[in-house]
Write a protein that holds these residues in place. Structure first.
Motif, PDB file in Angstrom:
ATOM      1  N   VAL A  57       5.693 -25.569 -27.265  1.00 35.96           N
ATOM      2  CA  VAL A  57       6.023 -26.445 -25.309  1.00 35.96           C
ATOM      3  C   VAL A  57       5.002 -25.430 -24.466  1.00 35.96           C
ATOM      4  O   VAL A  57       4.872 -24.561 -24.583  1.00 35.96           O
ATOM      5  CB  VAL A  57       7.062 -26.401 -24.949  1.00 35.96           C
ATOM      6  CG1 VAL A  57       7.377 -26.601 -23.486  1.00 35.96           C
ATOM      7  CG2 VAL A  57       8.082 -26.975 -26.850  1.00 35.96           C
ATOM      8  N   LYS A 188      13.033 -35.834 -28.604  1.00 39.29           N
ATOM      9  CA  LYS A 188      12.003 -35.103 -28.115  1.00 39.29           C
ATOM     10  C   LYS A 188      11.106 -35.561 -27.328  1.00 39.29           C
ATOM     11  O   LYS A 188      10.328 -36.916 -27.040  1.00 39.29           O
ATOM     12  CB  LYS A 188      10.490 -34.283 -29.548  1.00 39.29           C
ATOM     13  CG  LYS A 188      11.603 -33.360 -30.537  1.00 39.29           C
ATOM     14  CD  LYS A 188      10.162 -32.976 -31.047  1.00 39.29           C
ATOM     15  CE  LYS A 188      10.739 -31.616 -31.592  1.00 39.29           C
ATOM     16  NZ  LYS A 188       9.228 -30.973 -33.183  1.00 39.29           N
ATOM     17  N   LYS A 210       6.019 -32.660 -25.550  1.00 41.09           N
ATOM     18  CA  LYS A 210       7.610 -33.727 -25.968  1.00 41.09           C
ATOM     19  C   LYS A 210       7.889 -32.471 -27.058  1.00 41.09           C
ATOM     20  O   LYS A 210       7.624 -31.887 -28.007  1.00 41.09           O
ATOM     21  CB  LYS A 210       7.783 -35.043 -26.765  1.00 41.09           C
ATOM     22  CG  LYS A 210       6.776 -36.209 -26.444  1.00 41.09           C
ATOM     23  CD  LYS A 210       7.269 -37.289 -26.818  1.00 41.09           C
ATOM     24  CE  LYS A 210       5.932 -38.423 -25.985  1.00 41.09           C
ATOM     25  NZ  LYS A 210       5.875 -39.441 -26.549  1.00 41.09           N
ATOM     26  N   CYS A 211       9.384 -32.442 -26.319  1.00 35.23           N
ATOM     27  CA  CYS A 211      10.661 -31.054 -26.815  1.00 35.23           C
ATOM     28  C   CYS A 211      11.656 -31.142 -26.352  1.00 35.23           C
ATOM     29  O   CYS A 211      11.486 -31.961 -24.952  1.00 35.23           O
ATOM     30  CB  CYS A 211      10.247 -30.045 -26.210  1.00 35.23           C
ATOM     31  SG  CYS A 211      10.338 -30.004 -24.574  1.00 35.23           S
ATOM     32  N   THR A 212      12.215 -31.089 -27.156  1.00 34.37           N
ATOM     33  CA  THR A 212      13.833 -31.075 -26.199  1.00 34.37           C
ATOM     34  C   THR A 212      14.386 -30.232 -25.255  1.00 34.37           C
ATOM     35  O   THR A 212      13.879 -29.462 -24.747  1.00 34.37           O
ATOM     36  CB  THR A 212      15.196 -30.683 -27.717  1.00 34.37           C
ATOM     37  OG1 THR A 212      14.755 -29.570 -28.113  1.00 34.37           O
ATOM     38  CG2 THR A 212      14.890 -31.059 -29.283  1.00 34.37           C
ATOM     39  N   GLN A 215      14.652 -26.418 -26.239  1.00 29.20           N
ATOM     40  CA  GLN A 215      12.932 -25.577 -26.768  1.00 29.20           C
ATOM     41  C   GLN A 215      11.937 -25.240 -25.184  1.00 29.20           C
ATOM     42  O   GLN A 215      11.812 -24.904 -24.907  1.00 29.20           O
ATOM     43  CB  GLN A 215      12.093 -26.560 -27.391  1.00 29.20           C
ATOM     44  CG  GLN A 215      12.713 -26.911 -28.708  1.00 29.20           C
ATOM     45  CD  GLN A 215      12.393 -28.152 -29.221  1.00 29.20           C
ATOM     46  OE1 GLN A 215      11.238 -29.249 -28.951  1.00 29.20           O
ATOM     47  NE2 GLN A 215      11.519 -27.872 -30.803  1.00 29.20           N
TER      48      GLN A 215
END
Length: 267
Positions: A57, A188, A210-212, A215
């Protein structure tokens, strides 16, 4: 003939003086230009840095004092606004769904009006509050400005989002997702956040990857004010995740947002 000689001599003096003044002006202009370029357009009293976490990230971080924060209704993309800062809270069409109030006035309308920034619509959500009297920053769960604990209702700012609960590893997800309804936590997506440290410094954070939500939260804990970070809130994300810091521009998906968190220079 006498007067012509005097005139020519005077003209020569003027010409030499003009050359000297012109040279001095160019030198001063050059120094000022170098100073401006060296600042890269970053406001006085603010710092920008980028971090890449082990999980991949990429964080873009704008750090400043809470007194330099302004909450603005822009109804535009943050990059096009020309104001240094990041996107703010959640919205629908031209209605602001997150608290965004400065000194008793909502960013997008009048007090107690729907969509003005007076409410975290539907849910009590994590709201970052700066008390100008005590000069303290904290995160409070609130559904409206009336729920906030304030020393003076005309001397504060409050930015709504969703609680990140950085010190609660077992419970943060339930609070953020089940109770405060963070959108798309496991997808994400681009993410944005607002954090503060134990000294009261503010950190505005936007990803360019892009990430959760998990994250993103982990990357913030491991890279922002390490050992000194206090608390944070999630802001609106995905295409609304936008940042302008001098020459650094993150446009999200180029959409228009209702509100942004601006950073002004110190006086």
């Amino acid at each position: 003939m006498e007067r012509k000689g005097n005139w020519n001599g005077g003209f020569a003096v003027i010409r030499r003086s003009f050359s000297i003044y012109l040279g001095a002006f160019i030198l001063i202009l050059g120094v000022v230009s170098v100073w401006i370029l060296s600042k890269d357009g970053i406001p006085e009293g603010a710092k920008y840095f980028q971090k890449t976490d082990d999980n991949g990230v990429i964080l873009h971080v704008l750090q400043t004092k809470p007194s330099n924060i302004s909450l603005n209704s822009i109804n535009d993309n943050v990059v096009r606004s020309g104001t240094n800062g990041i996107n703010g809270g959640f919205f629908w069409e031209n209605h602001l769904l997150s608290i965004a109030v400065m000194d008793g006035m909502p960013a997008n309308g009048v007090p107690k009006a729907y969509g003005s920034g007076w409410y975290n619509v539907k849910y009590a959500r994590g709201t970052m509050v700066y008390d100008r009297v005590t000069r303290m920053v904290d995160v409070q769960r609130a559904a409206s400005v009336e729920d906030l604990h304030l020393t003076d209702a005309t001397k504060f700012w409050a930015q709504g989002g969703v609680s990140m609960n950085l010190k609660d590893e077992s419970g943060w997800y339930n609070v953020a997702v089940t109770e405060e309804k963070l959108p798309f936590p496991d997808d994400k997506r681009l993410r944005s956040a607002m954090a503060y440290d134990n000294s009261g410094e503010i950190y505005l954070v936007v990803t360019s990857t892009k990430c959760t939500a998990e994250q993103f939260r982990t990357a913030i804990k491991r890279n922002v004010a390490v050992g000194n970070l206090n608390e944070a809130i999630f802001l609106d994300g995905d295409g609304s995740s936008q940042l302008l810091v001098g020459n650094v521009k993150l446009e999200g998906d180029d959409r228009t947002v209702v509100q942004m968190i601006g950073v002004k220079g110190e006086n």
